[in-house]
Scaffold this motif. Structure first.
Motif, mmCIF file in Angstrom:
data_model
loop_
_atom_site.group_PDB
_atom_site.id
_atom_site.type_symbol
_atom_site.label_atom_id
_atom_site.label_comp_id
_atom_site.label_asym_id
_atom_site.label_seq_id
_atom_site.Cartn_x
_atom_site.Cartn_y
_atom_site.Cartn_z
ATOM 1 N N ASN A 86 0.861 -1.133 0.240
ATOM 2 C CA ASN A 86 -0.180 0.063 -0.492
ATOM 3 C C ASN A 86 0.820 1.782 0.031
ATOM 4 O OD1 ASN A 86 -1.640 1.924 0.738
ATOM 5 N ND2 ASN A 86 -3.368 0.752 1.935
ATOM 6 N N THR A 88 -0.045 4.444 -0.044
ATOM 7 C CA THR A 88 0.003 5.300 1.106
ATOM 8 C C THR A 88 0.602 6.336 1.928
ATOM 9 O OG1 THR A 88 -2.516 4.658 0.896
ATOM 10 C CG2 THR A 88 -2.955 6.126 2.512
ATOM 11 N N ARG A 354 -0.746 -4.572 2.695
ATOM 12 C CA ARG A 354 -2.203 -3.996 2.532
ATOM 13 C C ARG A 354 -2.582 -2.121 3.174
ATOM 14 N NH1 ARG A 354 -5.216 -8.706 1.541
ATOM 15 N NH2 ARG A 354 -6.276 -8.982 3.928
ATOM 16 N N PRO A 356 -1.006 0.804 5.452
ATOM 17 C CA PRO A 356 -0.431 1.756 4.734
ATOM 18 C C PRO A 356 0.805 1.905 5.761
ATOM 19 C CG PRO A 356 -2.430 3.024 5.216
ATOM 20 C CD PRO A 356 -2.416 0.997 5.488
HETATM 21 C C1 LIG Z 1 -4.257 2.027 1.498
HETATM 22 O O1 LIG Z 1 -4.855 2.125 2.776
HETATM 23 C C2 LIG Z 1 -6.058 2.608 3.040
HETATM 24 C C3 LIG Z 1 -6.030 3.752 3.908
HETATM 25 O O2 LIG Z 1 -6.636 2.564 5.456
HETATM 26 C C4 LIG Z 1 -7.248 1.854 2.263
HETATM 27 O O3 LIG Z 1 -8.303 3.240 2.369
HETATM 28 C C5 LIG Z 1 -6.510 1.331 0.863
HETATM 29 O O4 LIG Z 1 -8.069 0.825 0.690
HETATM 30 C C6 LIG Z 1 -5.345 0.617 0.836
HETATM 31 N N1 LIG Z 1 -5.780 -0.159 -0.040
HETATM 32 C C7 LIG Z 1 -5.197 -1.377 -0.732
HETATM 33 C C8 LIG Z 1 -4.712 -1.120 -1.973
HETATM 34 O O5 LIG Z 1 -4.714 -2.017 0.108
#
Ligand SMILES: *[C@@H]1O[C@H](CO)[C@@H](O)[C@H](O)[C@H]1NC(C)=O
Length: 416
Positions: A86, A88, A354, A356
């Motif tokens: 992830n 983010t 997954r 952050p």
């Molecule tokens: C990454 O983290 C964000 C925040 O928790 C979440 O909303 C999002 O779905 C995540 N993305 C993946 C690809 O898991």
């Protein structure tokens, strides 16, 4: 014929590809040394392979060209490999986690999910282990490669929940005699008080306090220099084609730890003990997934910032399949045992991928808090106060076996 390894390379598989002098294919888990009849290499984890047995081959070239590669893609299986991380970024005003005394608010739910996920991965690896035919009732079925660090301790604590309470759990802790060490330690016992022995002994006390109903066998595996030297040739055969000084050090530690012959203390007396457990838990993978290495901290603090840290952690996951798990498997299976890596369950790896990055570590905080923050917070939640604060040391098992080689570089090959 189809063949291949698991996507993280947790089990060994070696291949000899046909050459003019040795025009055949060989597949083996362990291969000793190269000879004129075979030259083995690790089978890559990036593909599955297929060899057509129905056509006879005239030459080794025909044969090589008939090994077909089927690259793993997410289309072939949901277990084709780990998810991407992830990317983010954290909010700008994310508070620095300066202490583990209060779980940061934003981590509260995640900590529970994290523990539940890891708990399930441990459970699947310790339940339903067959009882061997001549086992005694008091025999342990599960042992842990136990340094007393946070990784092995959290796994041990979770295993306790799933192993019948009247069954002991063996904690394997290895220490090597180091003849190079300038020492005032004349006492025979003290030469084995290496850093991992010290933390192991402290940590087993914490486990005994938290889980008093369990019998914990803390197995002190002390290896005199002469014994480790005598095993070198065997270990080199087992680890082949891995062949560096560092491979040998790590393999020696694992060889003796997993053999599991040492002593336990019963009423303050040492008793010889040999673990009957055939399943060994290992804490490998947690540093890679959760940011436990100094290089993670540096990548942020030497001007990189969060996005560079994410890239570094992605590289870490990408490297797992080529990191030496095959070598470790060859060493441990030589004793008729199997290591299981809960942190390297694909379910767990994907769960952590997954999340952050700022849930996993806080590179702005100090070592011992910010590295593997999520695991530290989780350990706190389990009541493992001492384990939650332990800092990482340079070597697994802290057995000092790498440094015993004196001036030789870890990357030098052993037969040069
Ligand atoms: C990454 O983290 C964000 C925040 O928790 C979440 O909303 C999002 O779905 C995540 N993305 C993946 C690809 O898991």
């Amino acid at each position: 014929m189809f063949f291949g390894r698991d996507p993280l390379g947790r089990r060994s598989l070696l291949i000899h590809k046909p050459t003019h002098l040795a025009p055949y294919i060989l597949l083996a888990s362990v291969a000793a040394r190269s000879t004129s009849q075979h030259r083995f290499e690790e089978l890559s984890t990036t593909s599955l392979y297929c060899f057509d047995l129905s056509i006879s081959c005239a030459t080794s070239d025909d044969m090589s060209s008939r090994i077909m590669e089927l690259p793993r893609t997410s289309k072939t299986s949901t277990y084709a490999g780990p998810d991407r991380l992830n990317v983010t970024l954290p909010p700008d005003d994310l508070p620095i986690t300066s202490s583990l005394d209060a779980i940061p608010k934003f981590m509260s739910d995640i900590t529970d999910d994290f523990l539940n996920t890891l708990d399930e991965c441990v459970k699947l690896r310790v339940q339903n282990i067959p009882v061997s035919p001549n086992a005694k009732e008091s025999d342990a079925r599960v042992a842990v490669l136990f340094s007393g660090g946070i990784d092995s301790t959290v796994l041990t604590f979770l295993a306790h929940r799933h192993v019948p309470v009247d069954e002991p759990i063996d904690l394997l802790n290895v220490a090597f005699e180091n003849p190079w060490k300038q020492s005032k330690e004349k006492n025979k016992k003290d030469i084995y008080l290496v850093p991992d022995r010290v933390t192991g002994l402290q940590e087993v006390e914490e486990l005994r306090r938290l889980c008093p109903s369990r019998k914990w066998n803390f197995v002190e595996i002390n290896i005199p220099y002469s014994e480790s030297q005598a095993a070198v040739s065997t270990i080199e055969d087992l680890m082949y084609p891995a062949n560096t000084v560092m491979d040998l050090s790590l393999s020696s530690a694992l060889y003796f730890a997993s053999r599991g012959i040492g002593h336990i203390s019963v009423n303050n007396e040492n008793q010889p003990y040999s673990t009957p457990a055939r399943v060994l838990l290992s804490g490998l993978g947690s540093d890679e997934l959760l940011g436990g290495y100094v290089r993670h901290w540096s990548s942020f603090n030497l001007g990189g910032g969060w996005d560079v840290l994410i890239k570094e952690l992605q590289l870490e996951i990408d490297r797992i399949p080529v990191r030496n798990l095959g070598r470790d498997d060859r060493i441990i299976s030589a004793h008729g045992k199997e290591t299981r890596h809960p942190f390297l369950s694909l379910d767990f790896v994907n769960y952590v991928a997954r999340l952050p990055v700022h849930f996993k570590m806080d590179p702005r905080a100090e070592q011992g808090t910010g590295d593997k923050l999520l695991l530290r917070v989780a350990a706190r939640k389990l009541g493992l106060m001492e384990a939650s604060m332990r800092k990482k040391r340079a070597m697994q098992f802290g057995s000092r076996s790498a440094r015993m080689k004196g001036e030789r570089e870890g990357t030098a090959t052993i037969r040069d």
